[in-house]
Design a protein around this motif. Structure first.
Motif, short mmCIF file in Angstrom:
data_model
loop_
_atom_site.label_atom_id
_atom_site.label_comp_id
_atom_site.label_asym_id
_atom_site.label_seq_id
_atom_site.Cartn_x
_atom_site.Cartn_y
_atom_site.Cartn_z
N VAL A 380 0.95 -1.36 -0.01
CA VAL A 380 -0.06 -0.18 -0.18
C VAL A 380 0.98 1.23 0.06
CG1 VAL A 380 -1.88 -1.03 1.04
CG2 VAL A 380 -0.30 0.05 2.56
N GLY A 381 0.21 2.33 -0.55
CA GLY A 381 1.18 3.43 -0.33
C GLY A 381 0.42 4.94 -0.72
N TRP A 382 1.10 6.10 -0.69
CA TRP A 382 0.78 7.22 -0.99
C TRP A 382 1.71 8.13 -1.69
CZ3 TRP A 382 1.40 11.76 2.83
CH2 TRP A 382 0.56 12.81 2.22
N LEU A 383 1.25 8.59 -2.96
CA LEU A 383 2.10 9.45 -3.62
C LEU A 383 1.50 11.06 -3.49
CD1 LEU A 383 2.63 7.19 -6.62
CD2 LEU A 383 4.11 7.47 -4.56
N GLN A 393 6.65 20.32 -8.99
CA GLN A 393 6.71 18.78 -9.46
C GLN A 393 7.27 17.78 -8.67
OE1 GLN A 393 5.52 20.61 -12.38
NE2 GLN A 393 6.55 18.90 -13.37
N ASP A 394 7.55 18.17 -7.47
CA ASP A 394 8.18 17.26 -6.48
C ASP A 394 6.97 16.40 -6.10
OD1 ASP A 394 10.36 18.72 -6.89
OD2 ASP A 394 10.65 19.32 -4.86
N VAL A 395 7.48 15.01 -5.73
CA VAL A 395 6.64 14.12 -5.34
C VAL A 395 6.90 13.50 -3.93
CG1 VAL A 395 5.55 11.96 -5.75
CG2 VAL A 395 6.05 13.46 -7.66
N LEU A 396 6.18 13.46 -2.84
CA LEU A 396 6.48 12.86 -1.66
C LEU A 396 6.06 11.20 -1.80
CD1 LEU A 396 7.21 12.80 1.46
CD2 LEU A 396 4.48 13.13 1.79
N VAL A 397 6.97 10.35 -1.57
CA VAL A 397 6.54 8.72 -1.82
C VAL A 397 6.58 8.14 -0.52
CG1 VAL A 397 7.62 6.91 -2.67
CG2 VAL A 397 7.80 9.15 -3.90
#
Length: 461
Positions: A380-383, A393-397
């Motif tokens: 499971v995850g969240w982006l 443009q940055d993405v938290l992973v």
């Protein structure tokens, strides 16, 4: 494992043996980037569009470099560090590369693709800390790979497509794009698929893939893959000294996938480029049958001496322990039939902060404990894109994965939690600081949680 220290105590020795198996299997695995298997477009602009090469309109060349330095902070067997690097060169030839599909002729639907990869660096970090699965998805054999050489016809809506040649399972099968944001090998890409012999990239083999598209957003795929170590590039992750080094058989995969565009209203209002995948539901199943001549018979046929059975207490780490350590009491992982199913759901959601968000969940289950070392895998995850107003443009992973092992192995499970932040510095360069926590490393309840810190460097041309 190159450069990995021996286990500190006998109690930890089984973990090191399983870790040696894991790297052998992981030689199969290589993230494929955010490729779009339904289209001819490259995941990056390509060398021609970057102005570096004066290529014709029917040719596209792209080059990607990934470096993954990683440092263990504590827990497990020992503190160590590793830096693994990978470069991938891709060539596409098609008259439809720079045309809209609405204006394609029949010739434009055909494409020739060749992909080669080179890996170098120390891939032994997981064994050094006592974990089973590699902590970097680039932790592969230090060698060159021919990952793909195919001719393909893209399916029109209501029509059939075909892809023939030497290829891996991914990116066409077992690939959830949300997984490709991660550094840890279990979290990245192919549902932590670890069945011996399966052609997971960068390994490849003879295969045929058929595609049917009932609509723009729905794709049905059926693939048949030859499992023959002597006719593959990269060896499917099976080392030459393994009892399964002459593994042969056939794998069949059936997959349906439905995608839908995300609203991402704030992202569009900001006029920022989307970094996150579309919404997607993917469901698939696989069936294979393999056989392998026993090690003793193979060595005898080659005129080699059969190795004597060493004392179990003093036996060195085996290159393929789940098969080399088989016995009537513990059959281990063997050749034979294997069946399983997998699914992923990726949901675009709206939250009161940030520009775009994805929640996802996926799992793979095996119905064949004797041939699949991972009986159940869940993730499971969240982006989240654009959490900082100045960095749209940055993405938290954030992601969590848990691998439950086959009952024949006598192990529990190993889990990983990963937190990262992808910093987009331009169309060609991204940096991704990463933290990992490996829970129950080795799957035996004997080692403390491993924590690591690292950085993923990606250059695309």
């Amino acid at each position: 494992w190159r450069g990995a220290p021996p286990p500190a105590a006998h109690a930890c020795r089984p973990s090191a043996k399983i870790a040696a198996w894991a790297v052998a299997v992981h030689r199969q695995r290589l993230a494929s980037g955010l490729r779009a298997p339904d289209g001819w477009s490259s995941r990056v602009a390509g060398l021609a569009l970057a102005g570096l090469l004066p290529l014709p309109s029917w040719m596209d060349v792209s080059l990607e470099y990934t470096g993954q330095p990683l440092l263990s902070l504590g827990g497990g067997l020992s503190k160590t560090s590793s830096w693994v690097q990978l470069a991938e060169l891709e060539l596409k030839l098609s008259t439809g590369l720079n045309k809209e599909e609405a204006h394609w002729t029949e010739l434009d639907r055909w494409k020739l693709t060749a992909v080669g990869s080179q890996v170098w660096g120390d891939a032994g970090m997981a064994a050094a800390v006592g974990a089973i699965f590699p902590l970097q998805w680039t932790a592969l054999d230090e060698q060159a790979y021919l990952t793909q050489l195919t001719v393909e016809r893209k399916a029109p809506v209501g029509g059939v497509g075909i892809k023939l040649g030497w290829m891996s399972l991914d990116p066409d099968m077992f690939l959830a794009p949300a997984y490709e944001f991660y550094v840890h090998s279990a979290l990245d890409a192919t549902y932590n698929l670890n069945v011996p012999g399966y052609p997971v990239s960068p390994s490849s083999g003879a295969a045929a893939l058929f595609t049917y598209k009932p609509s723009d957003n729905t794709t049905l795929r059926y693939g048949i893959y030859d499992i023959n170590k002597n006719l593959t590039f990269g060896g499917y992750g099976v080392p030459a000294e393994s009892p399964l080094s002459n593994l042969q058989g056939t794998l069949q995969v059936l997959q349906v996938q439905h995608r839908w565009p995300a609203a991402d209203r704030r992202l569009k209002q900001r006029q920022a480029n989307a970094q996150l995948p579309e919404g997607m539901l993917q469901i698939g199943g696989f069936l294979s049958g393999t056989k392998a001549t026993p090690l003793e018979l193979r060595l005898a046929s080659e005129g080699s001496a059969v190795p004597a059975q060493a004392d179990a207490e003093a036996a060195p780490v085996q290159p393929w322990p789940l098969t080399a350590l088989t016995s009537p009491a513990n059959p281990g992982i063997v050749a034979g039939p294997s069946q399983g199913a997998y699914a992923n759901l990726t949901l675009p959601i709206e939250l009161p902060f940030g520009l775009a968000h994805r929640l996802y969940g996926g799992m793979l289950t095996s119905f064949s404990p004797n041939t699949n070392p991972v009986a159940l895998y869940g993730q499971v995850g969240w982006l989240a894109q654009g959490l900082l107003p100045s960095r749209p443009q940055d993405v938290l992973v954030l992601g969590y994965g848990r691998s439950v092992f086959s009952s024949v192995l006598g192990l529990q499970d190993e889990s990983v939690l990963e937190l990262g932040y992808q910093i987009v510095l331009g169309p060609q360069l991204t940096l991704q600081p990463t933290l990992q926590w490996i829970f129950n490393p080795g799957g035996q309840g004997q080692l403390s949680t491993v924590s690591t810190a690292g950085l993923q460097i990606t250059l695309e041309f």
